[in-house]
Design a protein around this motif. Structure first.
Motif, PDB file in Angstrom:
ATOM      1  N   SER A  98       0.960  -1.263  -0.090  1.00 55.61           N
ATOM      2  CA  SER A  98       0.001  -0.005  -0.487  1.00 55.61           C
ATOM      3  C   SER A  98       1.093   1.412   0.538  1.00 55.61           C
ATOM      4  O   SER A  98       1.023   2.317  -1.045  1.00 55.61           O
ATOM      5  CB  SER A  98      -1.183   0.281   1.445  1.00 55.61           C
ATOM      6  OG  SER A  98      -1.651  -0.798   1.207  1.00 55.61           O
ATOM      7  N   CYS A  99       1.932   1.545   0.549  1.00 59.05           N
ATOM      8  CA  CYS A  99       2.787   2.508   0.971  1.00 59.05           C
ATOM      9  C   CYS A  99       3.689   2.931  -0.391  1.00 59.05           C
ATOM     10  O   CYS A  99       3.240   3.869  -0.696  1.00 59.05           O
ATOM     11  CB  CYS A  99       3.535   2.175   2.137  1.00 59.05           C
ATOM     12  SG  CYS A  99       3.192   2.383   3.356  1.00 59.05           S
ATOM     13  N   ALA A 100       3.510   2.065  -1.261  1.00 61.33           N
ATOM     14  CA  ALA A 100       4.110   1.496  -2.417  1.00 61.33           C
ATOM     15  C   ALA A 100       3.260   2.932  -3.311  1.00 61.33           C
ATOM     16  O   ALA A 100       4.090   3.166  -3.546  1.00 61.33           O
ATOM     17  CB  ALA A 100       4.648   0.777  -3.250  1.00 61.33           C
ATOM     18  N   SER A 120      13.479   6.046  -8.499  1.00 59.06           N
ATOM     19  CA  SER A 120      11.675   5.748  -8.553  1.00 59.06           C
ATOM     20  C   SER A 120      11.596   4.539  -7.510  1.00 59.06           C
ATOM     21  O   SER A 120      11.493   3.597  -7.812  1.00 59.06           O
ATOM     22  CB  SER A 120      11.554   5.747  -9.951  1.00 59.06           C
ATOM     23  OG  SER A 120      11.398   6.453 -10.941  1.00 59.06           O
ATOM     24  N   ILE A 121      11.962   5.489  -6.338  1.00 60.81           N
ATOM     25  CA  ILE A 121      11.742   4.303  -5.084  1.00 60.81           C
ATOM     26  C   ILE A 121      10.814   3.456  -4.315  1.00 60.81           C
ATOM     27  O   ILE A 121      10.455   2.288  -4.192  1.00 60.81           O
ATOM     28  CB  ILE A 121      12.743   4.519  -3.787  1.00 60.81           C
ATOM     29  CG1 ILE A 121      14.424   4.967  -3.432  1.00 60.81           C
ATOM     30  CG2 ILE A 121      12.705   3.271  -2.369  1.00 60.81           C
ATOM     31  CD1 ILE A 121      14.722   6.233  -1.933  1.00 60.81           C
ATOM     32  N   GLY A 122       9.885   4.326  -4.382  1.00 56.18           N
ATOM     33  CA  GLY A 122       7.978   4.227  -4.323  1.00 56.18           C
ATOM     34  C   GLY A 122       7.343   2.705  -5.506  1.00 56.18           C
ATOM     35  O   GLY A 122       7.290   2.010  -5.291  1.00 56.18           O
ATOM     36  N   HIS A 123       8.350   3.409  -7.374  1.00 53.88           N
ATOM     37  CA  HIS A 123       7.931   1.972  -7.707  1.00 53.88           C
ATOM     38  C   HIS A 123       8.519   0.746  -8.012  1.00 53.88           C
ATOM     39  O   HIS A 123       8.180  -0.183  -8.295  1.00 53.88           O
ATOM     40  CB  HIS A 123       8.154   3.219  -9.389  1.00 53.88           C
ATOM     41  CG  HIS A 123       7.010   4.224  -9.905  1.00 53.88           C
ATOM     42  ND1 HIS A 123       6.148   4.035  -9.856  1.00 53.88           N
ATOM     43  CD2 HIS A 123       7.697   5.037 -10.333  1.00 53.88           C
ATOM     44  CE1 HIS A 123       5.367   5.205 -10.009  1.00 53.88           C
ATOM     45  NE2 HIS A 123       6.412   5.947 -10.309  1.00 53.88           N
ATOM     46  N   LEU A 124       9.724   1.479  -7.403  1.00 56.76           N
ATOM     47  CA  LEU A 124      10.674  -0.096  -7.479  1.00 56.76           C
ATOM     48  C   LEU A 124       9.887  -1.015  -6.477  1.00 56.76           C
ATOM     49  O   LEU A 124       9.172  -2.381  -6.355  1.00 56.76           O
ATOM     50  CB  LEU A 124      12.065   0.113  -6.691  1.00 56.76           C
ATOM     51  CG  LEU A 124      12.698   0.965  -8.061  1.00 56.76           C
ATOM     52  CD1 LEU A 124      14.623   1.795  -7.830  1.00 56.76           C
ATOM     53  CD2 LEU A 124      13.014  -0.707  -9.700  1.00 56.76           C
ATOM     54  N   GLN A 125       9.807  -0.259  -4.838  1.00 55.87           N
ATOM     55  CA  GLN A 125       9.215  -1.125  -4.626  1.00 55.87           C
ATOM     56  C   GLN A 125       7.268  -2.127  -3.990  1.00 55.87           C
ATOM     57  O   GLN A 125       7.601  -2.827  -4.240  1.00 55.87           O
ATOM     58  CB  GLN A 125       8.354   0.074  -3.092  1.00 55.87           C
ATOM     59  CG  GLN A 125       8.001   0.079  -1.530  1.00 55.87           C
ATOM     60  CD  GLN A 125       8.063   0.786  -0.417  1.00 55.87           C
ATOM     61  OE1 GLN A 125       9.076   1.243  -0.306  1.00 55.87           O
ATOM     62  NE2 GLN A 125       6.694   0.157  -0.102  1.00 55.87           N
ATOM     63  N   ARG A 126       6.709  -0.362  -5.305  1.00 50.91           N
ATOM     64  CA  ARG A 126       5.631  -1.461  -6.093  1.00 50.91           C
ATOM     65  C   ARG A 126       5.702  -3.036  -6.735  1.00 50.91           C
ATOM     66  O   ARG A 126       5.068  -4.131  -6.824  1.00 50.91           O
ATOM     67  CB  ARG A 126       5.324  -0.294  -6.505  1.00 50.91           C
ATOM     68  CG  ARG A 126       3.839  -0.864  -7.258  1.00 50.91           C
ATOM     69  CD  ARG A 126       2.878   0.065  -8.113  1.00 50.91           C
ATOM     70  NE  ARG A 126       1.969  -0.779  -9.206  1.00 50.91           N
ATOM     71  CZ  ARG A 126       1.166  -0.471  -9.825  1.00 50.91           C
ATOM     72  NH1 ARG A 126       0.781   0.856 -10.296  1.00 50.91           N
ATOM     73  NH2 ARG A 126      -0.202  -0.881 -10.222  1.00 50.91           N
ATOM     74  N   TYR A 127       7.059  -2.194  -7.707  1.00 49.59           N
ATOM     75  CA  TYR A 127       6.958  -3.366  -8.427  1.00 49.59           C
ATOM     76  C   TYR A 127       7.554  -5.315  -7.425  1.00 49.59           C
ATOM     77  O   TYR A 127       7.016  -5.936  -8.381  1.00 49.59           O
ATOM     78  CB  TYR A 127       8.462  -3.004  -8.934  1.00 49.59           C
ATOM     79  CG  TYR A 127       9.197  -3.978 -10.426  1.00 49.59           C
ATOM     80  CD1 TYR A 127       8.396  -4.757 -11.443  1.00 49.59           C
ATOM     81  CD2 TYR A 127      10.407  -5.294 -10.081  1.00 49.59           C
ATOM     82  CE1 TYR A 127       9.261  -5.620 -12.001  1.00 49.59           C
ATOM     83  CE2 TYR A 127      10.764  -5.768 -11.045  1.00 49.59           C
ATOM     84  CZ  TYR A 127      10.177  -6.283 -12.088  1.00 49.59           C
ATOM     85  OH  TYR A 127      10.409  -6.883 -12.445  1.00 49.59           O
TER      86      TYR A 127
END
Length: 455
Positions: free
Chosen positions: A82-84, A107-114
């Protein structure tokens, strides 16, 4: 009929609520991961409230170890998927990235989502519950703070029961964040990960109604109060009972529970407030076919509580902003429906006790906005009755807790999440709530260890 802005809004209302960003491809993720410098003393870790080992999880993506990457994320943040999607990464981890000085941040958020998207597709538990220690903990509320506390306690061997008043678990993430930013299936996966550890989640169970606070205190050795916030309070102006006046929380929740309806097609909407919920309500109204949406706020852009990326998102969707404007009356027609919003212009006076400049009305500045829907988004009320039923000290509905242990005025009751947010204390972010849940779990574990030492 629908509104077309930025090529995103469709005449198909269901399509409008599909997730906006589709995520990185494998090649995009690996390319981005290889940009990371894998700093030894990484400032991005310090900037993350849950202290995710960011260079470590990114390096695992670069080497195609997605399970290791996902576990690294979720060990630190039980609601990392969710936080991603909803974390203000521009202000947190990405804002601290050393590459900001030379090029653009990772792009830390996008990588976390990946990485977490990969884990979701595997549909298997990533963690195992610890050996039972025979101790029991009740958690009131299944939002980010409650789920995080439950996960940590389960890993430590506690038997955890969550009491949730809603039909489904997930709290704010489930019902309060629009689906085009945070889909329901993401939240459900995080709930499933907690349940697979043996946590019992009792939904449709309101504490104080279906079970008393006394029963919970007597049945469990420790209690965590992790309830969110309540409904939007009244504006205190004439016309709030008219047809066409909505509570922003319920307005967003309806789109998460039911299929989108055509009730807003062609409507002119005013959203009162300028926080993240107001932005969600405004962009939701656009997706429901409103022809015009205005956000009305009595202060200026500098004082709004919404994040900058939320503001930018709303502007891209065509939302208008009326600063230094306060509602004074909701105008009705003969059918007892909203026919306009009377407002007055404001100016900012000297700072008040909270340090914010106080808005004061200008004389003879009344005007009427041409709207037929009003959405109230001026904050949320506290669960004061529940707090007092547990016998807890509080300040205007904000539970008083020890800043390190999150212990309340009752020795065996702890609190975290939105119920301890307010009055200048903390920041209302999903990631902050998740971290508090972790810290509460560790604090409770320490109290039991201390008891064992004394015994």
């Amino acid at each position: 009929m629908s509104t077309i802005t930025g090529g995103r809004i469709s005449s198909n209302l269901v399509e409008n609520f599909e997730e906006i960003h589709k995520g990185l491809t494998r090649s995009e993720a690996i390319e981005e991961a290889n940009r990371c410098l894998y700093c030894y003393d990484a400032p991005c870790i310090t900037a993350c409230p849950t202290s995710i080992q960011i260079p470590k999880f990114i390096k695992k993506i670069a080497t195609d170890n997605l399970k290791g990457s996902a576990k690294t994320i979720l060990e630190a943040n039980p609601v990392g998927a969710s936080c991603a999607r909803v974390c203000p990464t521009e202000e947190l981890c990405e804002g601290a990235c050393v590459l900001n000085h030379d090029t653009k941040p990772i792009s830390i958020g996008h990588l976390q989502r990946y990485a977490t998207d990969w884990a979701m597709k595997q549909k298997e538990p990533l963690f195992k519950a610890g050996d039972s220690n025979g101790k029991s903990v009740a958690i009131i509320g299944s939002g980010p703070a409650g789920l995080s506390a439950a996960r940590e306690l389960s890993l430590l061997g506690y038997q955890v029961t969550i009491f949730e008043s809603a039909e489904e678990a997930g709290g704010l993430d489930r019902y309060g964040i629009v689906s085009f930013r945070l889909p329901r299936e993401v939240v459900q996966w995080e709930v499933d990960q907690v349940e697979q550890l043996g946590v019992e989640i009792k939904t449709n169970t309101t504490v104080g109604v279906d079970i008393s606070t006394e029963e919970i205190i007597n049945q469990f050795e420790r209690v965590i109060l992790a309830v969110g916030m309540g409904q939007v309070p009244n504006l205190g102006i004439e016309g709030e009972g008219l047809k066409g006046v909505y509570d922003a929380i319920e307005f967003v929740k309806k789109t998460k529970v039911d299929a989108p309806t055509d009730e807003l097609i062609g409507k002119k909407v005013a959203v009162i407030g300028a926080g993240n919920t107001a932005i969600d309500a405004a962009t939701t109204a656009i997706r429901l076919g409103a022809s015009n949406v205005k956000i009305v706020y009595r202060r200026t852009k500098n004082e709004m509580s919404a994040y900058q990326f939320e503001y930018d998102f709303a502007k891209q969707d065509g939302v208008e902003f009326r600063w230094l404007t306060a509602p004074s009356k909701i105008v009705s027609n003969e059918q007892n429906e909203v026919a306009g919003l009377e407002c007055v212009k404001m100016t900012l006076d000297e700072p008040g006790l909270d340090g914010r400049q106080k808005p004061v009305p200008l004389e003879n500045s009344e005007t009427v906005l041409d709207v037929n829907v009003v959405i109230k988004a001026i904050g949320q009320s506290k669960h004061t009755k529940l707090i007092e039923a547990f016998g807890l000290n509080h300040t205007k509905g904000v539970v008083d807790v020890d800043s390190e242990t999150f212990q309340t005025s009752q020795e065996n009751i702890f609190a975290c999440g939105d119920c301890i947010f307010g009055n200048g204390q903390g920041e209302a972010m999903v990631v902050s709530a998740a971290q508090q849940g972790k810290e509460v779990a560790k604090a409770i574990h320490r109290t039991f260890m201390l008891q064992s030492e004394i015994a």
